[in-house]
Design an enzyme around this catalytic site. Sequence first.
Site, mmCIF file in Angstrom:
data_model
loop_
_atom_site.group_PDB
_atom_site.id
_atom_site.type_symbol
_atom_site.label_atom_id
_atom_site.label_comp_id
_atom_site.label_asym_id
_atom_site.label_seq_id
_atom_site.Cartn_x
_atom_site.Cartn_y
_atom_site.Cartn_z
ATOM 1 N N SER A 111 5.536 -5.406 7.743
ATOM 2 C CA SER A 111 4.622 -6.048 9.047
ATOM 3 C C SER A 111 5.233 -7.540 9.099
ATOM 4 C CB SER A 111 3.226 -6.546 8.557
ATOM 5 O OG SER A 111 2.835 -5.204 8.249
ATOM 6 N N ARG A 147 0.893 -0.994 -0.030
ATOM 7 C CA ARG A 147 -0.050 0.061 0.100
ATOM 8 C C ARG A 147 0.819 1.247 0.123
ATOM 9 N NH1 ARG A 147 -5.068 -0.851 2.923
ATOM 10 N NH2 ARG A 147 -5.490 -3.154 2.868
ATOM 11 N N ASP A 183 3.428 -3.294 11.764
ATOM 12 C CA ASP A 183 2.048 -2.795 11.686
ATOM 13 C C ASP A 183 1.418 -2.649 13.079
ATOM 14 O OD1 ASP A 183 2.296 -5.482 11.932
ATOM 15 O OD2 ASP A 183 0.658 -5.924 10.557
HETATM 16 C C1 GLC Z 1 2.988 -11.553 11.763
HETATM 17 C C2 GLC Z 1 4.324 -10.655 12.034
HETATM 18 C C3 GLC Z 1 4.345 -9.380 12.517
HETATM 19 C C4 GLC Z 1 2.969 -8.757 12.191
HETATM 20 C C5 GLC Z 1 1.936 -9.700 12.303
HETATM 21 C C6 GLC Z 1 0.497 -8.831 11.944
HETATM 22 O O1 GLC Z 1 3.046 -12.191 13.172
HETATM 23 O O2 GLC Z 1 5.300 -11.698 12.290
HETATM 24 O O3 GLC Z 1 5.348 -8.851 12.652
HETATM 25 O O4 GLC Z 1 3.019 -7.848 13.227
HETATM 26 O O5 GLC Z 1 2.059 -10.730 11.727
HETATM 27 O O6 GLC Z 1 0.623 -8.423 10.639
#
Ligand code: GLC
Length: 943
Positions: free
Chosen positions: A605, A541, A659
């Site tokens: 993320s 995004r 995230d």
């Molecule tokens: C997975 C990733 C983490 C992220 C989560 C939500 O657990 O390892 O970093 O925050 O997904 O997207």
Amino acid sequence: MFAVHLVSSFFSKLQEDPTKKVDRFLYTMHLHDDQLSDISACFQAEMKKGLSAESNAAAAVKMLPTHVHSTPDGSEKGQFLVLDLGGSKFKVLQVKVREGTGIGRGGVDIEEKIYPIPEELLTGSGKELFDHVSESLKDFLHDKNISVENKLPLAFTFSFPCEQSTLNQGLLLHWSKNFRARGVQGKDVVQALRGAVDRTGGMDVEVLALVNDTVATMMTCGFDDRYCEVGLIVGSGTSACYMEELRHIDLVEGDEGRMCVNTEWGAFGDDGALNDYITEFDREVDAASNNPGKQILEKMVSGMYLGELVRLVVLKMAKLGLLFEGSVSDALRTKGKITTAHVAAMEEYKNGLKNTRNILVDLDLSPTPDDCIAVQHVSTTVSFRSSNLVAAGLAAILTRIRQNRHLRTLRITVGVDGTVYKTHPRYANRLHKVVQRLVPDCHVRFVLSDGGSSKGAALVTAVAERLASQRQQVDETLSPLRLSREKLLLVKKRMRGALEAGLKSKGPFAVKMLPSYVYQTPDGTEHGKYLALGLGRTNFRALLVDLNKGLQQNSRLNHKIYPIPVEITQGSGEELFDHIAQCVGDFLDYMGMKGARLPAGFTFSFPCKQTGIDTGTLVSWTKGFKATDCEGHDVVSMLREAIKRRNDFDLDIVSVVNDAVGTMMSCAYEDPQCEIGLIVGTGTNVCYMEELKNIEKVEQEKGKEEREGEEEKQDDGAERQKKEEDAGIPKMCINTEWGGLGDDGSLDDIITHYDMEVDQNSLNPGKQRFEKLISGMYLGEVVRQVLLDLTSRGLLFRGQVTETLKTPGIFQTKYLSQIESDRLALLQVRSVLQQLGLDSTCDDSIIVKEVCGAVSHRAAQLCGAGLAAVVDKIRENRGLDHLDIPVGVAGSLYKLHPHFSGFLQETVKMLALQCNVTFLPSEGGSGTGAALTAAVARKTLEM
Ligand code: GLC
Ligand code: GLC
């Protein structure tokens, strides 16, 4: 049929056609289709009235719940005794539903014996009647050499209206037909039977089911035809039953699935609904019956009364001089002298007229050929009216079923039994034709019930036993997914331990507790324009955030989403970052901003080891990513290099955030109290503001830096320290990466073999065990594993493990949400399953929904247990007895699932008694959070 009459009348001296005379005399008995449609509509309204709790007491049509939840699926088995009371004959039977033979007539063996009931018992005392029943049973056992050593399972077909609160209990509402035994109405007939069995002695009987004959008929036909969901009796009495949606049956709890309802439609008209159609003959039949004013429709339709109606019409016509030249015999004046068997004989194809003549002669009458034609026509008119009225009732039921299921056309089978339907030569045909005319949108098949009401009662019992054993097995299967409060407290404790351990300097840790170098949440004074970039699971995004405007406005405008092809998520790292850079380029083009060197925040993320706000080394991929040469590398550098390789725009990457952190930041912008970010989407994660002094790994590094640092730098540090103290206790946001809880085996007592399968089939076996119990990427897979198991054990989808079911990933989170949102009596569940190519019965849908519910409930509870640990830690950090804390939350599962958020909240409340947690769904998503982080970071730099 008129042809025969016309021809014969043509040859009979050219006088008036005798059938016309009858037609004129009986014109109210001729019901046209529009009248039948009116009656049908009226009956539909009556059904509604009977089903509703408020109007049931006043309703003529009682709509009795039968506690039969399902029609046979062919896998039923067992051996049962059956008593069949209330049909044309009383019978005792032994029915063997054989194991393993499956669907088909061959699957059932029946031995039966008829026991005549002496007239006087019908109207004597109930005790005598039931003693006769029980003694007949004993005789049967003896006769068939059935051992009485063990408890004998018995089904009781009792063809009268009973109010049932369970399958094997029922209060007789009132007798009908020719039964009138004293002291039974209002009593439990199963109890009455048990009493009699005890009095007879020498038998140990367990009454498993009390079954109306309509229900038994439906079940018998249902054994061979799975579309059979209506049972109809046109015999001595008449009634019909059908599978109604449980949610419409007010008198029974529960709203999922179906239950058979015995309409007891014989009572239609008892409140005057049929007054427009009732003739003086109907009134006479009623007045002379056992139960005047009751069972009005039944008296116009069923075998007990048809002959009598014909007799009364013929008698009246004779008296008026329209037949037999006005002469009347004593026999004709005597009640019961014309029977339904006579009516059937008079309408026989070839011998009808001859039979009519013989019958009349037997009544001491001297009929002319025209008299015979006329009397035969009376009989036709009476029986035709009967089948017309039955057709109108059936049309109402079929329409109701079709509407219940929101179908445009309905394919259905009606199981039928009863002497009138079976033995009258034209009845069945006429009925079928009229039904077809009245409900052209229903494709109806009529099946004569073979083995009838007795076999059906055994099947009711067998189905009930199948359902009970199925229920037990499903419950057992789901029980490891159901977590007690104690278990959840253990999870909370383990999470707490893992949080503490992760803050220490030496690893490895299951819960990584990664420092984010975000020291502050926004205070609302942030300003400027930022580019927010985000790499999630399936897309990238880009968003232009103008902090001078509200966040919500920002997210709607200036926003583009780029799907990332699976090949790229699992290709090389360079390809992945080239792709991202290309998306950024495209976005800048799209915004017309390629020339500007914008500050950018990057939401990434995945777990990153950070040493500053603008660097992050990917520890390991999670969720669906597997691109090579990324783990162990700084993702910001990789992005910068990819941009450099393009050489067509420049970007100032100020920050990289997880995230969860982004979510916390964007929620904190709205509510400064927010110091926790929670993600429940494809993956799951939590971050929170931890006191710097507790973060051993950062504190040590800081100490090292400080020792190595120069004088000026120390000044800087001292400056900053002072500012932080001004703002309160120094903190840093920790990205917990809690999805890794259990990677050291600490959740092994909770993890089921379904979870193990899911883990083994994933891209990262052994990793992210907690995440795999909670997040959207895995829940559907857990559900699929459970369904596979249930199916292979024959408890679901008729035991057929299809290719669809074997396909990983078919149960996406959105389907789970849809299945669990179903408020439409499983229609949605079935349509989702159908979309997936799974052909489900109503029972299947119930189970599938239950499995989804168990899996998502567990997910929400585990998530709640984890969160309880986090909030309690914050509370203790602050030395408080009570903590009010808002949690910023984002993610598709949280947002879209109908129950997840509720269960989550409930669990946190239960497990963190000293905290009051509220949830703030993030408005701008983690993207704006990245921009805010960049803005906060810049402010700090500026200071
Ligand atoms: C997975 C990733 C983490 C992220 C989560 C939500 O657990 O390892 O970093 O925050 O997904 O997207
Ligand atoms: C009577 C009874 C009903 C039964 C029907 C057919 O109407 O009340 O329970 O189903 O006869 O036997």
